[in-house]
Design a protein around this motif. Structure first.
Motif, PDB file in Angstrom:
ATOM      1  N   GLU A 291       0.820  -1.212   0.000  1.00  0.00           N
ATOM      2  CA  GLU A 291       0.000   0.000   0.000  1.00  0.00           C
ATOM      3  C   GLU A 291       0.852   1.259   0.000  1.00  0.00           C
ATOM      4  OE1 GLU A 291      -2.520  -0.546   3.366  1.00  0.00           O
ATOM      5  OE2 GLU A 291      -3.818  -2.015   2.352  1.00  0.00           O
ATOM      6  N   ALA A 292       2.095   1.149   0.490  1.00  0.00           N
ATOM      7  CA  ALA A 292       3.017   2.290   0.478  1.00  0.00           C
ATOM      8  C   ALA A 292       3.718   2.451  -0.855  1.00  0.00           C
ATOM      9  CB  ALA A 292       4.045   2.138   1.590  1.00  0.00           C
ATOM     10  N   GLY A 293       3.459   1.541  -1.811  1.00  0.00           N
ATOM     11  CA  GLY A 293       3.997   1.713  -3.155  1.00  0.00           C
ATOM     12  C   GLY A 293       5.057   0.729  -3.581  1.00  0.00           C
ATOM     13  N   PHE A 294       5.413  -0.234  -2.714  1.00  0.00           N
ATOM     14  CA  PHE A 294       6.399  -1.229  -3.121  1.00  0.00           C
ATOM     15  C   PHE A 294       5.762  -2.194  -4.114  1.00  0.00           C
ATOM     16  CE2 PHE A 294       8.285   0.379   0.752  1.00  0.00           C
ATOM     17  CZ  PHE A 294       9.649   0.377   0.470  1.00  0.00           C
ATOM     18  N   THR A 295       6.458  -2.452  -5.195  1.00  0.00           N
ATOM     19  CA  THR A 295       5.940  -3.306  -6.261  1.00  0.00           C
ATOM     20  C   THR A 295       6.098  -4.775  -5.884  1.00  0.00           C
ATOM     21  OG1 THR A 295       8.070  -3.513  -7.402  1.00  0.00           O
ATOM     22  CG2 THR A 295       6.703  -1.573  -7.933  1.00  0.00           C
ATOM     23  N   PRO A 296       5.396  -5.684  -6.577  1.00  0.00           N
ATOM     24  CA  PRO A 296       5.598  -7.122  -6.313  1.00  0.00           C
ATOM     25  C   PRO A 296       7.058  -7.554  -6.435  1.00  0.00           C
ATOM     26  CG  PRO A 296       3.597  -6.811  -7.591  1.00  0.00           C
ATOM     27  CD  PRO A 296       4.258  -5.458  -7.504  1.00  0.00           C
ATOM     28  N   ALA A 297       7.779  -7.033  -7.416  1.00  0.00           N
ATOM     29  CA  ALA A 297       9.202  -7.388  -7.565  1.00  0.00           C
ATOM     30  C   ALA A 297      10.014  -6.891  -6.369  1.00  0.00           C
ATOM     31  CB  ALA A 297       9.756  -6.811  -8.864  1.00  0.00           C
TER      32      ALA A 297
END
Length: 355
Positions: free
Chosen positions: A329-335
């Motif tokens: 939710e803070a913007g970290f992508t799946p990768a």
């Protein structure tokens, strides 16, 4: 979201072996049954997507069952360093606790494996087997001639913290203090410098998490391996003596090393209080700061499950998906989440151990 939504978590530090070996009275448990006590057992690990981690051997002072059994005082505080341990006692206890870990492996029917290579960890993660790294937190079991180190390595030791937060023949740990600098005393002894060289030769990871700042810089000068703090946080956010300064973080980045986020509330909260009522946003803030300073390839988790007070929002190992959700939710992508969850640990262990 379900646990399967998230990548498995390989974690930099837990103390479950101590909890199994010497539980608090009335809180006895085993690794294979879900328990209301502690943070980590096999059923809860499965529920939380815990793929494995560093299983620490920490030798408690006799007869205290666990470190910091009494709550920390309200900040500010500066507790004296605990006294040094007797070598023979430390060696006996280390061997007994290591035997407990290997007994868990033997009784697990293939559900837990003590891993000696990064490839074995990757294989465990791919096949839903708990990957355990044999780690020693505080080298009191090792004598000045380092003979015990050779034997422990052959038994599977792959990670070593030269000190816990007490002095030994190798160096000095940081006291539990807030607010405080990690620059609290002298660095490594001559025996400590020889220990670093021996760990480099054997390709044993050297854990910096409990070393004071002078000892940290001694390791940075002497070691040819990536600098790793398995369970530490950002001093700029929480000015505990146990946390890492920006200058230390820069050295870790330059070495290709990494930091595992410690979930202990006293090392997370900006006010240093031993209060579990804190939002996950504080943990996210530490991760964001560490990533800003180190880069996304150099940050992971180092929970300190079964060794510290966890945020209420985490609770126990079953709370790992909530942390991953907060990071997403803070913007970290799946990768990026895969890197934080386990890929960065595999990277640094391949660099350190080879293979």
């Amino acid at each position: 979201m379900t646990t399967s939504t998230w990548p498995p978590v390989f974690d930099g530090h837990n103390d479950v072996v101590l909890d199994l070996y010497r539980p608090e009275p009335g809180k006895e448990r085993d690794f294979f049954t879900a328990s209301p006590h502690g943070h980590l057992d096999l059923p809860r690990a499965r529920a939380g997507g815990f793929g494995g981690g560093f299983f620490a051997i920490y030798v408690p002072p006799p007869p205290a069952p666990k470190p910091l059994a009494e709550p920390l005082p309200e900040p500010p505080y500066h507790l004296p360093l605990p006294p040094a341990l007797d070598h023979d006692y430390a060696l006996r206890t280390t061997l007994a606790m290591a035997a407990r870990l290997f007994r868990v492996e033997a009784e697990s029917q293939g559900q837990l494996r003590v891993c000696r290579t990064a490839g074995e960890i990757a294989d465990c993660l791919a096949n839903n087997v708990i990957a355990a790294v044999f780690h020693i937190e505080g080298a009191e079991a090792i004598g000045p001639d380092l003979a015990e180190l050779e034997v422990l390595y052959q038994a599977g030791l792959r990670s070593l913290g030269p000190v816990w937060s007490r002095p030994n023949i190798f160096g000095y740990g940081v006291p539990f203090a807030f607010p405080a600098s990690p620059d609290t005393g002298p660095g490594l002894t001559e025996a400590g410098k020889a220990l670093v060289k021996a760990c480099n030769r054997l390709r044993i990871l050297i854990d910096l998490s409990h070393l004071n700042e002078a000892g940290f810089w001694d390791v940075a000068r002497l070691s040819d391996a990536p600098l790793v703090a398995t369970h530490s946080n950002a001093h700029a956010i929480c000015p505990s003596s146990r946390n890492l300064t920006d200058r230390q973080l820069a050295a870790i980045r330059e070495s290709g090393g990494m930091v595992g986020l410690n979930f202990a509330v006293t090392f997370l909260r900006p006010d240093g209080k031993r209060d579990a009522n804190m939002p996950l946003a504080v943990m996210v803030q530490h991760i964001q700061y560490l990533v800003e300073r180190l880069g996304i390839d150099h940050v992971g988790f180092g929970s300190d499950f079964d060794g510290a007070l966890m945020p209420a929002a985490i609770g126990d190992v079953r709370g790992l998906p909530r942390l991953l959700q907060a990071l997403a939710e803070a913007g970290f992508t799946p990768a990026e989440l895969r890197k934080l969850a386990y890929e960065n640990w595999l990277r640094v262990l391949r660099l350190t151990w080879g293979g």
